[in-house]
Scaffold this motif. Structure first.
Motif, mmCIF file in Angstrom:
data_model
loop_
_atom_site.group_PDB
_atom_site.id
_atom_site.type_symbol
_atom_site.label_atom_id
_atom_site.label_comp_id
_atom_site.label_asym_id
_atom_site.label_seq_id
_atom_site.Cartn_x
_atom_site.Cartn_y
_atom_site.Cartn_z
ATOM 1 N N GLY A 112 20.268 4.552 0.517
ATOM 2 C CA GLY A 112 20.106 3.270 1.181
ATOM 3 C C GLY A 112 19.238 3.429 2.405
ATOM 4 N N ILE A 114 17.471 1.171 5.709
ATOM 5 C CA ILE A 114 17.593 -0.064 6.476
ATOM 6 C C ILE A 114 16.474 -0.107 7.502
ATOM 7 N N ASP A 154 17.740 -7.254 -0.086
ATOM 8 C CA ASP A 154 18.545 -6.324 -0.897
ATOM 9 C C ASP A 154 17.725 -5.859 -2.097
ATOM 10 N N SER A 162 17.223 -1.039 -0.352
ATOM 11 C CA SER A 162 16.575 -1.165 0.952
ATOM 12 C C SER A 162 16.640 -2.600 1.456
ATOM 13 N N CYS A 163 16.443 -2.746 2.765
ATOM 14 C CA CYS A 163 16.403 -4.071 3.372
ATOM 15 C C CYS A 163 15.489 -4.051 4.591
ATOM 16 N N ASP A 168 19.953 -8.501 7.353
ATOM 17 C CA ASP A 168 20.153 -8.397 5.901
ATOM 18 C C ASP A 168 21.397 -7.607 5.509
ATOM 19 N N TRP A 172 22.546 -6.359 1.774
ATOM 20 C CA TRP A 172 22.235 -4.958 1.503
ATOM 21 C C TRP A 172 23.505 -4.181 1.163
#
Length: 196
Positions: A112, A114, A154, A162-163, A168, A172
């Motif tokens: 993930g 961000i 998202d 990812s965001c 978000d 996400w």
């Protein structure tokens, strides 16, 4: 329960860092925070205020750290989260960060990112051919790294979620937890099969 590694450092964005840690723990997963050293990292708060062309930055909370980057054994973790802020700008040059992040991408494990988080895999050549969101001013950076930029909250590309930034995070988190649970379920079946 999955063990999720969170790579961060000083000047990481507070919500980008703390929200995933708390959300993962709320869902019953273990969130393990890693940074250059084991001292608590100093987070920052990024906000958008009238009259500013860019976001503003103020001191934030401290985030306790479990492991130094050099101590991380990625084999002991099921997934990876890279929060945004200014930390990705300099942790991307750390050889242990390269070792750890490469492990997750090479094995197709959940990752993930961000906000500015995609700067880490971009610098390591790991975004080539992928689709990713990021803080919108990083569009040219991710495209230069060979990725397709999507302005979305998202964005899921295989096991990568990812965001654009902290606004978000609810969407996400939902997408990342779904990918994490699907991945954990598949690995659990693999472990059962290999034990037979």
């Amino acid at each position: 329960m999955a063990r999720v590694l969170v790579l961060t450092a000083d000047a990481a964005e507070e919500l980008d860092s703390m929200y995933p840690v708390f959300r993962l723990r709320e869902a019953g997963h273990e969130a393990v925070v890693a940074a250059p050293t084991t001292r608590a990292v100093k987070l920052v708060v990024h906000d958008f205020e009238p009259g500013w062309d860019a976001y503003t930055e103020k001191p934030g909370h401290l985030l306790p750290v479990d492991l130094a980057f050099a101590e991380v054994d990625p084999e002991e973790c099921d997934a990876l989260v890279i929060p945004g802020g200014r930390a990705p700008e300099y942790i991307r040059t750390d050889p242990d960060v390269a070792r750890v992040v490469g492990h997750f991408f090479e094995r197709g494990l959940p990752v993930g990112t961000i906000c500015h988080g995609p700067q880490v895999p971009a610098a390591l050549g790991l975004l080539r051919g992928r689709t990713t969101a990021a803080y919108p001013p990083l569009k040219s950076d991710v495209e230069q790294a060979g990725a397709t930029f999507v302005d979305g909250p998202d964005v899921v590309d295989g096991a990568m979620v990812s965001c654009r930034g902290w606004p978000d995070l609810p969407l996400w988190s939902r997408a990342f937890l779904r990918v994490l649970e699907e991945s954990s379920g598949a690995r659990g079946l693999d472990r059962i099969r290999s034990a037979r």
